[in-house]
Design a protein around this motif. Structure first.
Motif, PDB file in Angstrom:
ATOM      1  N   ILE A  61      17.398  -1.596  73.775  1.00  0.00           N
ATOM      2  CA  ILE A  61      16.789  -2.900  73.966  1.00  0.00           C
ATOM      3  C   ILE A  61      17.156  -3.289  75.151  1.00  0.00           C
ATOM      4  O   ILE A  61      16.203  -3.764  75.944  1.00  0.00           O
ATOM      5  CB  ILE A  61      16.858  -3.812  72.839  1.00  0.00           C
ATOM      6  CG1 ILE A  61      16.322  -3.168  71.426  1.00  0.00           C
ATOM      7  CG2 ILE A  61      16.365  -5.135  73.101  1.00  0.00           C
ATOM      8  CD1 ILE A  61      16.555  -4.265  70.290  1.00  0.00           C
ATOM      9  N   SER A  62      18.400  -3.342  75.677  1.00  0.00           N
ATOM     10  CA  SER A  62      18.880  -3.835  76.861  1.00  0.00           C
ATOM     11  C   SER A  62      18.330  -3.118  78.011  1.00  0.00           C
ATOM     12  O   SER A  62      18.033  -3.575  79.113  1.00  0.00           O
ATOM     13  CB  SER A  62      20.354  -4.365  77.048  1.00  0.00           C
ATOM     14  OG  SER A  62      20.987  -2.998  76.774  1.00  0.00           O
ATOM     15  N   VAL A  63      18.407  -1.727  77.757  1.00  0.00           N
ATOM     16  CA  VAL A  63      17.961  -0.888  79.104  1.00  0.00           C
ATOM     17  C   VAL A  63      16.415  -1.164  79.124  1.00  0.00           C
ATOM     18  O   VAL A  63      15.914  -1.049  80.390  1.00  0.00           O
ATOM     19  CB  VAL A  63      18.284   0.512  78.649  1.00  0.00           C
ATOM     20  CG1 VAL A  63      17.542   1.564  79.556  1.00  0.00           C
ATOM     21  CG2 VAL A  63      19.820   0.627  78.748  1.00  0.00           C
ATOM     22  N   ILE A  64      15.664  -1.040  78.041  1.00  0.00           N
ATOM     23  CA  ILE A  64      14.219  -1.222  78.061  1.00  0.00           C
ATOM     24  C   ILE A  64      13.976  -2.562  78.867  1.00  0.00           C
ATOM     25  O   ILE A  64      12.664  -2.522  79.548  1.00  0.00           O
ATOM     26  CB  ILE A  64      13.630  -1.034  76.644  1.00  0.00           C
ATOM     27  CG1 ILE A  64      13.921   0.260  76.072  1.00  0.00           C
ATOM     28  CG2 ILE A  64      12.204  -1.647  76.521  1.00  0.00           C
ATOM     29  CD1 ILE A  64      13.214   0.357  74.621  1.00  0.00           C
ATOM     30  N   HIS A  81      19.525   7.687  70.576  1.00  0.00           N
ATOM     31  CA  HIS A  81      18.396   7.032  70.969  1.00  0.00           C
ATOM     32  C   HIS A  81      17.713   7.638  72.436  1.00  0.00           C
ATOM     33  O   HIS A  81      18.508   8.011  73.204  1.00  0.00           O
ATOM     34  CB  HIS A  81      18.265   5.586  71.269  1.00  0.00           C
ATOM     35  CG  HIS A  81      17.228   4.723  70.994  1.00  0.00           C
ATOM     36  ND1 HIS A  81      17.216   3.999  69.660  1.00  0.00           N
ATOM     37  CD2 HIS A  81      16.052   4.406  71.552  1.00  0.00           C
ATOM     38  CE1 HIS A  81      15.988   3.426  69.410  1.00  0.00           C
ATOM     39  NE2 HIS A  81      15.488   3.557  70.868  1.00  0.00           N
ATOM     40  N   VAL A  82      16.398   7.731  72.505  1.00  0.00           N
ATOM     41  CA  VAL A  82      15.953   8.368  73.752  1.00  0.00           C
ATOM     42  C   VAL A  82      14.842   7.249  74.145  1.00  0.00           C
ATOM     43  O   VAL A  82      13.888   6.814  73.489  1.00  0.00           O
ATOM     44  CB  VAL A  82      15.012   9.483  73.448  1.00  0.00           C
ATOM     45  CG1 VAL A  82      14.041   9.822  74.652  1.00  0.00           C
ATOM     46  CG2 VAL A  82      16.095  10.581  73.246  1.00  0.00           C
ATOM     47  N   ILE A  83      14.785   6.750  75.498  1.00  0.00           N
ATOM     48  CA  ILE A  83      13.989   6.025  76.167  1.00  0.00           C
ATOM     49  C   ILE A  83      13.037   6.836  77.153  1.00  0.00           C
ATOM     50  O   ILE A  83      13.618   7.491  77.808  1.00  0.00           O
ATOM     51  CB  ILE A  83      14.339   4.705  76.970  1.00  0.00           C
ATOM     52  CG1 ILE A  83      15.325   3.991  76.050  1.00  0.00           C
ATOM     53  CG2 ILE A  83      13.339   4.208  77.722  1.00  0.00           C
ATOM     54  CD1 ILE A  83      16.081   2.915  76.767  1.00  0.00           C
ATOM     55  N   ALA A  84      11.891   7.137  76.887  1.00  0.00           N
ATOM     56  CA  ALA A  84      10.889   7.945  77.837  1.00  0.00           C
ATOM     57  C   ALA A  84       9.859   7.461  78.314  1.00  0.00           C
ATOM     58  O   ALA A  84       9.116   6.394  77.975  1.00  0.00           O
ATOM     59  CB  ALA A  84      10.364   8.802  76.871  1.00  0.00           C
ATOM     60  N   LYS A  85       9.740   7.714  79.821  1.00  0.00           N
ATOM     61  CA  LYS A  85       8.762   7.212  80.644  1.00  0.00           C
ATOM     62  C   LYS A  85       7.883   8.450  80.788  1.00  0.00           C
ATOM     63  O   LYS A  85       8.182   9.434  81.394  1.00  0.00           O
ATOM     64  CB  LYS A  85       9.065   6.632  81.908  1.00  0.00           C
ATOM     65  CG  LYS A  85       7.997   6.051  82.808  1.00  0.00           C
ATOM     66  CD  LYS A  85       8.908   5.243  83.957  1.00  0.00           C
ATOM     67  CE  LYS A  85       7.701   4.596  84.738  1.00  0.00           C
ATOM     68  NZ  LYS A  85       8.379   3.974  86.023  1.00  0.00           N
ATOM     69  N   LEU A  86       6.356   8.319  80.505  1.00  0.00           N
ATOM     70  CA  LEU A  86       5.485   9.279  80.534  1.00  0.00           C
ATOM     71  C   LEU A  86       5.099   9.676  81.977  1.00  0.00           C
ATOM     72  O   LEU A  86       4.697   8.803  82.478  1.00  0.00           O
ATOM     73  CB  LEU A  86       4.213   9.213  79.763  1.00  0.00           C
ATOM     74  CG  LEU A  86       3.254  10.247  79.643  1.00  0.00           C
ATOM     75  CD1 LEU A  86       3.641  11.562  78.920  1.00  0.00           C
ATOM     76  CD2 LEU A  86       2.038   9.922  78.939  1.00  0.00           C
TER      77      LEU A  86
END
Length: 635
Positions: free
Chosen positions: A500-503, A573-578
């Motif tokens: 959440i903090s990274v997003i 957990h993975v944060i992905a930018k299309l």
């Protein structure tokens, strides 16, 4: 013409039945029974002119029971098969097949016997090692399947008729290209993204759970810590080998058995033979008269024009060939014999090798005879043993007292679970079918002797003396497991907080790589091209499994370019930018499109065949002779 017929039946369900593979089955149910009191009692099913005999139904039923015995054990009975609906299923399948065959006959799709026989002779399954049709191989197959040659031809004709009726229906169906394109675009679309991976392995907890925290985890996860039901058992086991000791078998018994069963130890005389078959007597005798001393059929073939030489292999007198081979065994000499007639024509046999046969001496087979006598006596002794156990238990004698009888073994098992594991973690080790034993243990009532289970090798009876129902394991025994669960839950919470903090730091122009540069808890990676199923169409490109999950793929394939999505994966957990949406190229991925088209066509064909077959069934009255069928199986 013949090649066309052969192509039509090359994947015949009948032949594949002989070879262990069933080509086609129809999942259409519901057959109406007509009433025809004048039907032949040997007819099980009748549709118009097509009849299915009781012998054919019996053959199919016996074959299925044999397969089930192989899978479920030798104690499986015909009655068990009836209870499982095996006979009902055979009747429904045969009724459908007969209806389709009658429909094909009405459409005049029949094939003459001569053409069918030619097809049989061309089938590779019935050819020998040199590629010639082998009557012996065919007869062995027919014998092993309890079929006469004419019955086989009739079954083959029925199969041919059904396929000629159904194949045009199936082949005429095709899927709309628009549908294929939509499915291809959906299944072959790939996407690529930049990701930030937050692995759980990088998070370390500084605090430890107290007892209150662990008890909360325990109460929340009681089902996870539930101990299985356990049962305390006592049993009596009697083994056939112990009822008849080897030293109880006398020399007189051994000698008598050997003399009475001498044929069992005799090796029959054999002849290695090849032949040619002529159409008429004159051709055969003309060829025979051309033979010089010591000529072989191969040498004769060089002199005159003769039919193809057929290698019959090594034969014994009782081999079934379809023609008389007694003349072969009337001769002890190598060479060509005078012509012999049969239904197939006039045969010239050539004996290429002779074996006189032999008898095994008693010392050679003595151990085998002792084992046979022991097994034979054990059958009677096992019966007496089961009667003895029943009588003793009925008279109030305890299992412990019965076990004092020689050869009767008492077994005590301390609280085993359904897997046969006792309270100390040891697996039971018994000289019997453990699955059957455990099934009986957990289906028996407490305090009541079970039925006696008898096989050729052993018999046993058991009693459940105490039952411990399923219950949660005591808290004290699972503390270590509770700590692991608590630690994992805490780490997952920390990972999600970090995500959440990274997003919150990511904007439209953010560089994900730079975000991870100074943070040891984060890893940067490029993901894709990846399909929505978590794999890639790129050759030799493997998607790391720790980067994908069903939730992440669903979100990524619903996102727009530049959009950021996130989801839990197996280990973090993975944060992905299309980054890119890659539409599939139908030329580059032609094989993928072909696979989709074939799958869709197959589904459409199956649906059309099902509807077509149902319509055929509606057009014909099906008579099922239930009275005759009931006589085939135990009721």
């Amino acid at each position: 013409m013949i090649q066309g017929f052969q192509q039509a039946i090359k994947n015949s369900w009948l032949l594949k039945g002989f070879l262990g593979v069933v080509m086609i089955s129809f999942a259409i149910w519901g057959v109406g029974d007509a009433i025809n009191p004048a039907v032949d009692p040997t007819v099980a099913i009748k549709v118009g002119q097509v009849e299915v005999g009781t012998d054919e139904i019996q053959r199919r039923f016996t074959a299925e029971v044999t397969q089930l015995k192989d899978a479920l054990g030798p104690d499986f009975t015909d009655k068990d098969a009836v209870d499982l609906g095996v006979m009902d299923r055979i009747i429904k399948q045969a009724s459908r097949a007969a209806s389709l065959e009658m429909a094909a006959k009405d459409m005049q799709l029949d094939l003459p016997d001569k053409s069918l026989r030619r097809l049989v002779m061309d089938m590779p399954e019935f050819k020998d090692e040199v590629g010639n049709f082998s009557r012996i191989i065919l007869n062995n197959v027919l014998l092993s399947n309890n079929l006469s040659e004419q019955s086989f031809i009739e079954l083959l004709r029925g199969d041919f008729l059904r396929q000629n009726l159904l194949n045009p229906v199936a082949e005429s169906s095709s899927s709309p290209e628009t549908l294929i394109d939509i499915l291809f675009q959906y299944r072959a679309e790939q996407r690529s993204a930049e990701i930030i991976y937050i692995p759980k392995s990088k998070f370390k907890l500084e605090s430890s759970p107290d007892e209150n925290m662990l008890r909360e985890v325990y109460n929340t996860n009681l089902d996870q810590f539930k101990a299985p039901e356990r049962r305390k058992v006592e049993a009596i086991l009697v083994r056939a080998s112990e009822l008849v000791p080897i030293n109880s078998i006398t020399e007189e018994e051994i000698n008598n058995f050997y003399n009475e069963n001498i044929s069992r130890y005799r090796t029959e005389p054999t002849r290695t033979v090849q032949q040619v078959v002529f159409n008429d007597e004159k051709q055969a005798y003309d060829a025979y008269s051309s033979i010089s001393n010591a000529d072989t059929l191969n040498q004769l073939e060089e002199k005159i024009d003769i039919p193809e030489i057929i290698n019959l292999g090594t034969l014994s007198r009782n081999d079934v060939t379809g023609f008389d081979i007694s003349s072969i065994f009337d001769s002890n000499n190598i060479g060509i014999l005078p012509p012999v007639s049969s239904d197939f024509g006039w045969h010239l046999f050539e004996i290429t090798d002779v074996s006189a046969g032999s008898i095994k001496a008693l010392p050679v087979v003595k151990d085998e005879i002792i084992k046979f006598i022991q097994d034979d006596k054990a059958l009677d002794e096992m019966y007496e043993a089961t009667v003895f156990m029943e009588d003793q238990l009925a008279g109030g004698v305890s299992m412990a007292e019965i076990s004092e009888t020689p050869s009767y073994k008492l077994i005590n098992l301390e609280f085993i679970n359904r897997d046969g594991i006792d309270i100390n973690g040891a697996k039971i080790d018994l000289p019997l079918d453990e699955n059957r034993f455990l099934n009986l243990v957990f289906s028996s009532e407490q305090g009541i002797e079970s039925q006696i289970i008898e096989t050729e090798d052993y018999a046993f009876i058991l009693k459940v003396t105490e039952i411990r129902p399923p219950a949660p394991k005591p808290y004290e025994l699972v503390v270590d497991d509770l700590k692991k669960i608590w630690n994992n839950n805490e780490i997952v919470n920390e990972v999600n907080k970090k995500a959440i903090s990274v997003i919150d730091k990511i904007g439209p122009s953010s560089d994900l790589f730079k975000i991870t540069e100074k943070d040891e808890l984060l890893e940067f990676a490029n993901l894709g091209p990846v399909r929505r199923f978590g794999d890639s169409l790129m050759v030799n490109y493997i998607i790391p499994s720790q980067y994908v999950s069903t939730d992440l793929m669903n979100k990524l394939f619903n996102a727009n370019i530049g959009e950021v999505v996130n989801a839990e994966v197996n280990d973090g957990h993975v944060i992905a930018k299309l980054k890119d949406i890659i539409k599939p190229d139908p030329f580059l991925f032609a094989n993928t499109k072909i696979q989709i088209r074939n799958a869709v066509n197959s589904n459409i064909q199956n649906t059309i065949l099902q509807n077509f077959t149902e319509s055929i069934l509606d057009d014909y009255d099906i008579f099922v002779n239930q009275e005759a069928i009931n006589l085939l199986t135990p009721q």
